[in-house]
Design a protein around this motif. Structure first.
Motif, mmCIF file in Angstrom:
data_model
loop_
_atom_site.group_PDB
_atom_site.id
_atom_site.type_symbol
_atom_site.label_atom_id
_atom_site.label_comp_id
_atom_site.label_asym_id
_atom_site.label_seq_id
_atom_site.Cartn_x
_atom_site.Cartn_y
_atom_site.Cartn_z
ATOM 1 N N SER A 5 -13.991 -1.400 54.388
ATOM 2 C CA SER A 5 -14.314 -2.784 54.727
ATOM 3 C C SER A 5 -15.821 -2.981 54.762
ATOM 4 C CB SER A 5 -13.720 -3.144 56.090
ATOM 5 O OG SER A 5 -12.316 -3.087 56.036
ATOM 6 N N LYS A 37 -2.203 -5.183 63.680
ATOM 7 C CA LYS A 37 -1.328 -6.125 62.976
ATOM 8 C C LYS A 37 -2.066 -7.387 62.534
ATOM 9 C CE LYS A 37 2.700 -4.654 65.625
ATOM 10 N NZ LYS A 37 3.599 -5.035 66.733
ATOM 11 N N PRO A 39 -4.339 -9.709 60.459
ATOM 12 C CA PRO A 39 -4.865 -9.691 59.096
ATOM 13 C C PRO A 39 -6.383 -9.489 59.108
ATOM 14 C CG PRO A 39 -3.330 -11.511 59.379
ATOM 15 C CD PRO A 39 -3.575 -10.929 60.747
ATOM 16 N N GLY A 40 -6.839 -8.545 58.298
ATOM 17 C CA GLY A 40 -8.267 -8.256 58.225
ATOM 18 C C GLY A 40 -8.716 -7.096 59.081
ATOM 19 N N HIS A 42 -8.291 -3.180 59.565
ATOM 20 C CA HIS A 42 -7.784 -2.084 58.738
ATOM 21 C C HIS A 42 -7.669 -0.752 59.452
ATOM 22 C CE1 HIS A 42 -7.913 -4.732 55.319
ATOM 23 N NE2 HIS A 42 -9.112 -5.109 55.721
ATOM 24 N N ASP A 77 -12.522 -7.075 57.957
ATOM 25 C CA ASP A 77 -12.995 -7.774 56.755
ATOM 26 C C ASP A 77 -14.239 -8.614 57.001
ATOM 27 O OD1 ASP A 77 -11.047 -6.732 55.111
ATOM 28 O OD2 ASP A 77 -9.727 -8.478 55.271
ATOM 29 N N VAL A 81 -12.470 -12.599 61.396
ATOM 30 C CA VAL A 81 -11.298 -11.929 61.977
ATOM 31 C C VAL A 81 -11.324 -12.045 63.499
ATOM 32 C CG1 VAL A 81 -10.166 -9.686 62.280
ATOM 33 C CG2 VAL A 81 -11.085 -10.327 60.037
ATOM 34 N N SER A 84 -10.041 -15.408 64.774
ATOM 35 C CA SER A 84 -8.776 -15.885 64.215
ATOM 36 C C SER A 84 -7.737 -16.078 65.314
ATOM 37 C CB SER A 84 -8.246 -14.897 63.173
ATOM 38 O OG SER A 84 -7.827 -13.692 63.794
ATOM 39 N N GLU A 86 -4.739 -15.045 65.143
ATOM 40 C CA GLU A 86 -3.994 -13.787 65.256
ATOM 41 C C GLU A 86 -4.720 -12.795 66.175
ATOM 42 O OE1 GLU A 86 -3.014 -15.662 61.289
ATOM 43 O OE2 GLU A 86 -4.858 -15.231 62.358
#
Length: 115
Positions: A5, A37, A39-40, A42, A77, A81, A84, A86
């Motif tokens: 990343s 979990k 997204p973004g 890693h 990322d 992130v 976000s 999430e």
């Protein structure tokens, strides 16, 4: 494991010694899995600071650990992130916000862009 990343997010904190077992259990079994979990996100690596010695200019220098003892490094990322929906949901899931976060202290955060 090579970093793939473009960003690393570092979170540091200390915690009350009487909550050590709970802190480690919740971080390893709930908090990190929840954030992985998102997204973004890693990878996550947990670290614990300790004193060390290093040789500089032919002399050994002892270095005491200064600051929060526990750190986590998140491979992400980008800065988006961390804001976000999430991420917000995952960071408030499980026992972390109610049973662990209130007993952490010296919280420090940093975001690094890799070159």
């Amino acid at each position: 494991m090579p970093i793939k990343s473009k960003y690393l997010f570092r979170r540091q904190h200390g915690r009350g010694p009487y909550k050590e077992a709970l802190f480690n259990e919740v971080y390893d079994t709930e908090h990190v899995p929840n954030l992985l979990k998102v997204p973004g996100v890693h990878a996550v690596a947990r670290m614990q600071g300790e004193p060390f010695a290093i040789s500089i200019g032919g002399e050994e220098k002892r270095v005491a650990h200064d600051g929060p003892r526990h750190s986590a490094l998140y491979e992400i990322d980008g800065p988006h992130v961390l804001v976000s929906r999430e991420w917000a949901k995952a960071s408030e899931a499980g026992r972390w916000p109610g049973e662990v976060r209130p007993f952490t202290r010296n919280r420090r955060h940093a975001l690094y862009k890799l070159r």
